[in-house]
Design an enzyme around this catalytic site. Structure first.
Site, short mmCIF file in Angstrom:
data_model
loop_
_atom_site.label_atom_id
_atom_site.label_comp_id
_atom_site.label_asym_id
_atom_site.label_seq_id
_atom_site.Cartn_x
_atom_site.Cartn_y
_atom_site.Cartn_z
CG ASN A 9 15.86 -48.13 1.58
OD1 ASN A 9 15.92 -48.99 2.43
ND2 ASN A 9 15.53 -48.38 0.32
CG ASP A 96 7.21 -52.20 -1.42
OD1 ASP A 96 7.28 -53.40 -1.10
OD2 ASP A 96 8.03 -51.66 -2.20
#
Length: 242
Positions: A9, A96
Site C-alpha cells: 500500500n 501475497d
C-alpha cells in the site's frame, strides 16, 4: 535473471534473482516506483523477465515502465499455479498469499505447511501433503493493533512497538504493550497448536515484516524467512516461463 516486484500500500520491493539466488533487494516508497525500477534495470542489464504482485494501487504507467524493457507477468489467480486452489472464493485470494503458498510448494514439497505472514495483517495459510491449498485465517497485525487502540479510543496513546518486560502491565503504556504483543504471540502459538492437533507433522514458516521481532518469542518450532514471499514470486515466474 529475474526481477521480482512486490507492491504494498505504501512501499514497493524490487528483488533481483539469478535462478534461486537473491542478488539484490531494494525497498522504497511507491511514489518512487519508476526511479527505483530504472535504477535496478540499469544496474542489472541482463534481467530478461519480471513478475509484479500488487496488493496496493499500482498505476498502469508503472507496469508500462517495466514492459518497455522486459517480459512482464502480473500475478493473479488466473496464472498457472503450482498447487490446487481449494479456497471457496479463489478470485478473492490475495496475491501475497498465493506467492507464500507457492514458496512452500517449492521448498517443502509433500509437506503439511502452515505459513504465517506477520505484516500489516497476520495471515495464516495451510497447504497439505496432497498439494492442496485449503485456506487459513486473517487477523490484525502488530502495528494495526497499536493504531486501532489509539484511533478508536479517546485517551490511549499511539506507541511504538516494544517487547514488554512482563505480561503484567503496571502503567497504561505497559498495559498496551502487554496486550498487543502478548496477544499476538499467544494468538500465533495458539493457532499453531490447533493445527498440530490435526497435523502432527506440521511445518511452520514465519515471514513478513515482524518476523525478526516475533521469531525468538514463540514457543513453537518455526522456520523464519523474511524473503519467503519474494522467493514464491520468483518460483511462480519460473513456473510460468516453462
Amino acid at each position: 535473471m529475474n526481477l521480482i516486484v512486490d507492491v504494498g500500500n505504501t512501499y514497493v520491493k524490487f528483488a533481483v534473482y539469478n535462478q534461486s539466488k537473491l542478488k539484490e533487494k531494494v525497498v522504497g516508497e511507491l511514489k518512487s516506483f519508476e526511479n527505483i525500477a530504472l535504477d535496478v534495470l540499469k544496474t542489472h542489464s541482463n534481467i530478461k523477465k519480471a513478475i509484479v504482485s500488487s496488493v496496493g494501487k499500482l498505476k498502469k504507467a508503472h507496469i508500462k515502465t517495466l514492459e518497455e524493457q522486459l517480459e512482464v507477468i502480473e500475478l493473479s489467480h488466473k496464472l498457472k499455479l503450482p498447487f490446487a486452489n481449494l479456497y471457496a472464493t479463489p478470485k478473492t485470494l490475495g496475491v501475497d498469499r498465493i506467492a507464500l503458498v507457492s514458496a512452500s510448494v517449492e521448498q517443502f514439497p509433500d509437506h503439511n505447511v502452515l505459513i504465517i505472514d506477520a505484516g500489516t495483517c497476520i495471515t495464516y495459510d495451510f497447504i497439505n501433503t496432497k498439494n492442496e491449498y485449503l485456506g487459513g485465517a486473517i487477523s490484525p497485525g502488530i502495528r494495526l493493533r497499536y493504531r486501532t487502540l489509539n484511533n478508536l479510543t479517546a485517551n490511549l496513546p499511539l506507541l511504538e512497538t516494544e517487547m514488554p518486560q512482563e505480561i503484567l502491565g503496571n502503567s497504561t503504556q505497559n498495559s498496551i504493550h502487554s496486550g498487543v504483543v502478548y496477544g499476538v504471540l499467544k494468538e500465533i502459538d495458539g493457532v499453531i497448536d490447533e493445527y498440530v492437533k490435526k497435523y502432527s507433522d506440521l511445518t511452520v514458516i514465519l515471514t513478513g515484516g515482524d518476523t525478526k521481532f516475533l521469531s525468538n518469542q514463540l514457543k513453537n518450532s518455526i522456520f523464519a524467512n523474511s524473503n519467503f514471499l519474494l522467493e514464491g514470486l520468483n518460483f511462480i515466474l519460473e513456473y510460468n516461463s516453462q
